[in-house]
Motif scaffolding. Structure first.
Motif, PDB file in Angstrom:
ATOM      1  N   LEU A 132       4.161  11.990  11.028  1.00 57.83           N
ATOM      2  CA  LEU A 132       3.999  12.982  12.079  1.00 57.83           C
ATOM      3  C   LEU A 132       5.293  13.107  12.872  1.00 57.83           C
ATOM      4  CD1 LEU A 132       0.436  12.024  13.395  1.00 57.83           C
ATOM      5  CD2 LEU A 132       1.089  13.348  11.373  1.00 57.83           C
ATOM      6  N   SER A 133       5.493  14.255  13.476  1.00 59.38           N
ATOM      7  CA  SER A 133       6.710  14.474  14.257  1.00 59.38           C
ATOM      8  C   SER A 133       6.797  13.540  15.451  1.00 59.38           C
ATOM      9  CB  SER A 133       6.767  15.929  14.726  1.00 59.38           C
ATOM     10  OG  SER A 133       5.585  16.269  15.442  1.00 59.38           O
ATOM     11  N   SER A 134       5.670  12.961  15.841  1.00 58.47           N
ATOM     12  CA  SER A 134       5.644  12.019  16.968  1.00 58.47           C
ATOM     13  C   SER A 134       5.881  10.576  16.535  1.00 58.47           C
ATOM     14  CB  SER A 134       4.294  12.104  17.683  1.00 58.47           C
ATOM     15  OG  SER A 134       3.234  11.813  16.778  1.00 58.47           O
ATOM     16  N   ASP A 135       6.089  10.336  15.235  1.00 58.09           N
ATOM     17  CA  ASP A 135       6.292   8.977  14.732  1.00 58.09           C
ATOM     18  C   ASP A 135       7.736   8.538  14.986  1.00 58.09           C
ATOM     19  OD1 ASP A 135       3.685   8.908  13.933  1.00 58.09           O
ATOM     20  OD2 ASP A 135       4.085   9.162  11.794  1.00 58.09           O
ATOM     21  N   ALA A 136       8.003   8.136  16.227  1.00 60.09           N
ATOM     22  CA  ALA A 136       9.372   7.860  16.658  1.00 60.09           C
ATOM     23  C   ALA A 136      10.000   6.684  15.912  1.00 60.09           C
ATOM     24  CB  ALA A 136       9.391   7.590  18.167  1.00 60.09           C
ATOM     25  N   HIS A 137       9.225   5.632  15.630  1.00 57.75           N
ATOM     26  CA  HIS A 137       9.798   4.470  14.963  1.00 57.75           C
ATOM     27  C   HIS A 137      10.160   4.775  13.508  1.00 57.75           C
ATOM     28  CE1 HIS A 137       7.782   2.605  18.440  1.00 57.75           C
ATOM     29  NE2 HIS A 137       8.716   1.679  18.336  1.00 57.75           N
ATOM     30  N   VAL A 138       9.338   5.572  12.841  1.00 58.83           N
ATOM     31  CA  VAL A 138       9.664   5.985  11.467  1.00 58.83           C
ATOM     32  C   VAL A 138      10.927   6.835  11.478  1.00 58.83           C
ATOM     33  CG1 VAL A 138       8.894   7.281   9.446  1.00 58.83           C
ATOM     34  CG2 VAL A 138       7.254   5.910  10.733  1.00 58.83           C
TER      35      VAL A 138
ATOM     36  N   LEU B 276       0.821  -1.216   0.000  1.00 63.37           N
ATOM     37  CA  LEU B 276       0.000   0.000   0.000  1.00 63.37           C
ATOM     38  C   LEU B 276       0.852   1.262   0.000  1.00 63.37           C
ATOM     39  CD1 LEU B 276      -2.776  -1.056   2.538  1.00 63.37           C
ATOM     40  CD2 LEU B 276      -2.990  -0.875   0.062  1.00 63.37           C
ATOM     41  N   ALA B 277       2.111   1.135   0.388  1.00 59.54           N
ATOM     42  CA  ALA B 277       3.016   2.285   0.375  1.00 59.54           C
ATOM     43  C   ALA B 277       3.858   2.326  -0.899  1.00 59.54           C
ATOM     44  CB  ALA B 277       3.932   2.249   1.600  1.00 59.54           C
ATOM     45  N   GLY B 278       3.457   1.550  -1.879  1.00 61.72           N
ATOM     46  CA  GLY B 278       4.206   1.514  -3.128  1.00 61.72           C
ATOM     47  C   GLY B 278       3.957   2.736  -3.996  1.00 61.72           C
ATOM     48  N   PRO B 279       4.751   2.919  -5.030  1.00 67.38           N
ATOM     49  CA  PRO B 279       4.680   4.124  -5.859  1.00 67.38           C
ATOM     50  C   PRO B 279       3.909   3.912  -7.149  1.00 67.38           C
ATOM     51  CG  PRO B 279       6.696   2.982  -6.369  1.00 67.38           C
ATOM     52  CD  PRO B 279       5.944   2.111  -5.366  1.00 67.38           C
TER      53      PRO B 279
ATOM     54  N   PRO C 116      -5.017  -0.780  19.762  1.00 70.11           N
ATOM     55  CA  PRO C 116      -6.055   0.033  19.133  1.00 70.11           C
ATOM     56  C   PRO C 116      -5.533   1.123  18.196  1.00 70.11           C
ATOM     57  CG  PRO C 116      -5.629   0.863  21.312  1.00 70.11           C
ATOM     58  CD  PRO C 116      -4.731  -0.347  21.140  1.00 70.11           C
ATOM     59  N   ALA C 117      -4.226   1.153  17.961  1.00 72.60           N
ATOM     60  CA  ALA C 117      -3.675   2.167  17.060  1.00 72.60           C
ATOM     61  C   ALA C 117      -4.234   1.981  15.651  1.00 72.60           C
ATOM     62  CB  ALA C 117      -2.153   2.068  17.032  1.00 72.60           C
ATOM     63  N   LEU C 118      -4.199   3.031  14.863  1.00 74.35           N
ATOM     64  CA  LEU C 118      -4.615   2.964  13.476  1.00 74.35           C
ATOM     65  C   LEU C 118      -3.494   2.370  12.623  1.00 74.35           C
ATOM     66  CD1 LEU C 118      -6.284   6.480  13.220  1.00 74.35           C
ATOM     67  CD2 LEU C 118      -7.353   4.301  13.803  1.00 74.35           C
ATOM     68  N   SER C 119      -3.859   1.806  11.485  1.00 75.69           N
ATOM     69  CA  SER C 119      -2.877   1.152  10.613  1.00 75.69           C
ATOM     70  C   SER C 119      -2.169   2.170   9.735  1.00 75.69           C
ATOM     71  CB  SER C 119      -3.578   0.090   9.750  1.00 75.69           C
ATOM     72  OG  SER C 119      -4.179  -0.889  10.551  1.00 75.69           O
ATOM     73  N   ASN C 120      -1.140   2.799  10.277  1.00 78.75           N
ATOM     74  CA  ASN C 120      -0.331   3.754   9.521  1.00 78.75           C
ATOM     75  C   ASN C 120       1.119   3.285   9.523  1.00 78.75           C
ATOM     76  OD1 ASN C 120       0.757   4.670  12.150  1.00 78.75           O
ATOM     77  ND2 ASN C 120      -1.287   5.537  12.389  1.00 78.75           N
TER      78      ASN C 120
ATOM     79  N   TYR D 189      -8.269  -5.182   0.913  1.00 80.14           N
ATOM     80  CA  TYR D 189      -7.917  -5.330   2.324  1.00 80.14           C
ATOM     81  C   TYR D 189      -6.996  -4.185   2.741  1.00 80.14           C
ATOM     82  CZ  TYR D 189      -9.672 -10.088   1.667  1.00 80.14           C
ATOM     83  OH  TYR D 189     -10.455 -11.178   1.381  1.00 80.14           O
ATOM     84  N   VAL D 190      -7.565  -3.186   3.412  1.00 83.46           N
ATOM     85  CA  VAL D 190      -6.785  -2.003   3.763  1.00 83.46           C
ATOM     86  C   VAL D 190      -6.691  -1.808   5.270  1.00 83.46           C
ATOM     87  CG1 VAL D 190      -6.692   0.518   3.624  1.00 83.46           C
ATOM     88  CG2 VAL D 190      -7.238  -0.827   1.594  1.00 83.46           C
ATOM     89  N   GLU D 191      -7.829  -1.753   5.932  1.00 85.10           N
ATOM     90  CA  GLU D 191      -7.824  -1.482   7.366  1.00 85.10           C
ATOM     91  C   GLU D 191      -8.669  -2.526   8.088  1.00 85.10           C
ATOM     92  OE1 GLU D 191      -9.054   2.141  10.369  1.00 85.10           O
ATOM     93  OE2 GLU D 191      -8.209   2.615   8.409  1.00 85.10           O
ATOM     94  N   PRO D 192      -8.078  -3.217   9.073  1.00 84.68           N
ATOM     95  CA  PRO D 192      -8.835  -4.260   9.776  1.00 84.68           C
ATOM     96  C   PRO D 192     -10.013  -3.676  10.540  1.00 84.68           C
ATOM     97  CG  PRO D 192      -6.732  -3.841  10.866  1.00 84.68           C
ATOM     98  CD  PRO D 192      -6.708  -3.088   9.576  1.00 84.68           C
ATOM     99  N   LEU D 193     -11.111  -4.419  10.538  1.00 84.91           N
ATOM    100  CA  LEU D 193     -12.305  -4.016  11.280  1.00 84.91           C
ATOM    101  C   LEU D 193     -12.289  -4.684  12.649  1.00 84.91           C
ATOM    102  CD1 LEU D 193     -15.002  -4.310   8.472  1.00 84.91           C
ATOM    103  CD2 LEU D 193     -14.475  -2.239   9.742  1.00 84.91           C
TER     104      LEU D 193
END
Length: 456
Positions: free
Chosen positions: A58-64, A38-41, A411-415, A378-382
């Motif tokens: 986001l600036s808070s995305d420490a792992h990225v 899904l992050a492909g070009p 419960p985080a979102l799939s980003n 299949y993008v975001e789990p329900l």
């Protein structure tokens, strides 16, 4: 140790990268002709490369940030202030400071206070487990009142879940409020978002190169036909009729797709995997010769408009980095079995453009350089009310077989941030040989059938 990884999306590549760093011999197999999932070009006619789907860092995305630091990409990351707006009763309303917030027409002074309280209150909730059994409607009405719910939250939730969200828990909106609040910094609470020059493909290429430099392998156009299991133990992969043996196998696919690859696994476990369903998406990328708005996101409260919102990434990406184009994503999330998903691209384009002409009288189709319709099932789990027991573990009942998938992100979102964090979590479990970790509360087959039906 030789490990086969099924899937070359962000999850699979991140798992492969961190395992390779630990000296593990990895081989990543990707069914398509490009990495990233899904992050492909996509590559435009003029050679410019852009993200197929919209992604913000986001600036808070420490792992990225840590991953980009490791891969020497930190100097290619850019952040800037962004703006958001609401489309309400045929007008755009900027919502970026307290003055604009208190001028928002559909809400009284009390409604505005309670809406602000809802956002603030969410930041102080640490034990999210107590929200799992509370519907998102009940929670929002209790905190913000019925008027704010009907005018703000309900239309956006209907758009997000393609109509029905009665059994969506409050954890969904709580995690969203917490994440979006993290985009605001400083005394003026200005919103910030960022990107990597070249899009997520830059990160994908860097991880792929690092895997290869560590001795790992990556195979494109290599769909896995089956994960081979003998005597409850994973032995390898079948690809193009050939057997490839591995000490361990990791699936990084969505749970229902993973299930199809393990026909020799216990039926109870396979039914368990099928109990998780996903939202799909139809996401046109409209490429313009000028900006459509000045906003990063436009939240739409008009339920007659089919797309969920407007995401204009070149509000924070300088157009010079994308060939002078202006990128506008117009997503519509689709429920399982949605008829929207079956509509041809030409019909989607006409419907979307017609609504844009009504929303923005100044908009002219001559501005459009490209209108590219992308879709994924299949993008975001329900995650439903009290459905935490349906989240699969990294370890499976099959020895030497593991699963790292977005349905584990809760419960985080799939980003991007959550995927990278989950990949790290999976690597730790794999290295600690937690292959015997069966689901702790795997329901009976009859319970799974009820859960799966409820998801539709």
């Amino acid at each position: 140790m030789k490990i086969g990884i099924v899937g070359g999306g962000i999850m699979g590549l991140t798992v492969g990268y961190y395992l390779a760093k630990k000296g593990v011999s990895v081989h990543v197999y990707e069914a398509s002709n490009f990495l990233g999932g899904l992050a492909g070009p996509i590559h435009l006619d003029d050679g410019i490369q852009v993200d197929r789907f919209y992604h913000a860092i986001l600036s808070s995305d420490a792992h990225v940030m840590d991953l980009c630091q490791e891969l020497n990409l930190i100097d290619q990351m850019h952040f800037c202030q962004t703006k958001m707006a609401f489309y309400f009763e045929d007008k755009l309303f900027s919502m970026n400071n307290m003055i604009e917030f208190f001028r928002f027409p559909p809400l009284t002074w009390l409604d505005r206070f309670r809406l602000g309280f809802t956002v603030l209150y969410a930041q102080f909730i640490k034990d999210w487990h107590r929200l799992e059994g509370v519907s998102v409607e009940k929670w929002l009405v209790a905190l913000g009142g019925r008027r704010a719910y009907e005018n703000i939250w309900r239309p956006m939730l209907r758009a997000k879940f393609d109509g029905s969200f009665d059994d969506v828990p409050a954890t969904y909106i709580w995690s969203r409020l917490v994440r979006m609040k993290s985009t605001r910094s400083g005394a003026n609470q200005k919103e910030e978002a960022g990107h990597i020059v070249g899009g997520y493909e830059t990160l994908v290429k860097a991880m792929a190169e690092a895997i290869k430099e560590a001795g790992g392998q990556i195979s494109l156009n290599s769909p896995v036909q089956e994960i081979l299991i003998e005597n409850e133990k994973a032995k390898g992969l079948q690809i193009a009729g050939e057997v490839h043996e591995f000490d361990k196998v990791i699936g990084t696919l969505q749970a229902p797709i993973f299930e199809r690859l393990i026909p020799q696994a216990n039926q109870k476990y396979r039914d368990y995997l099928k109990a998780t369903d996903y939202l799909g998406i139809i996401c046109p990328l409209m490429i313009l010769d000028r900006p459509l708005t000045e906003y990063w996101t436009v939240n739409i409260t008009d339920e007659t408009i089919p797309f969920t919102g407007i995401v204009e990434t070149t509000s924070y990406i300088d157009p010079k980095f994308v060939g002078g184009h202006h990128l506008v994503y117009l997503p519509k999330y689709t429920a399982p079995e949605s008829q929207w998903y079956l509509k041809p691209n030409e019909e989607i384009q006409e419907i979307w453009l017609s609504h844009l002409e009504k929303m923005f009288p100044q908009f002219d189709r001559s501005w459009v350089r490209h209108f590219l319709v992308h879709r994924e099932r299949y993008v975001e789990p329900l995650h439903r009310l009290n459905s935490n027991h349906l989240i699969p573990n990294v370890g499976t009942p099959i020895e030497n077989l593991y699963l790292a998938t977005t349905s584990q992100i809760y419960p985080a979102l799939s980003n991007g941030e959550a995927v990278i964090r989950q990949a790290l979590n999976a690597v730790e479990k794999i290295l600690h040989n937690e292959s015997a970790e069966a689901p702790s509360a795997m329901p009976s087959v009859s319970t799974q059938v009820v859960s799966s039906a409820a998801a539709h």
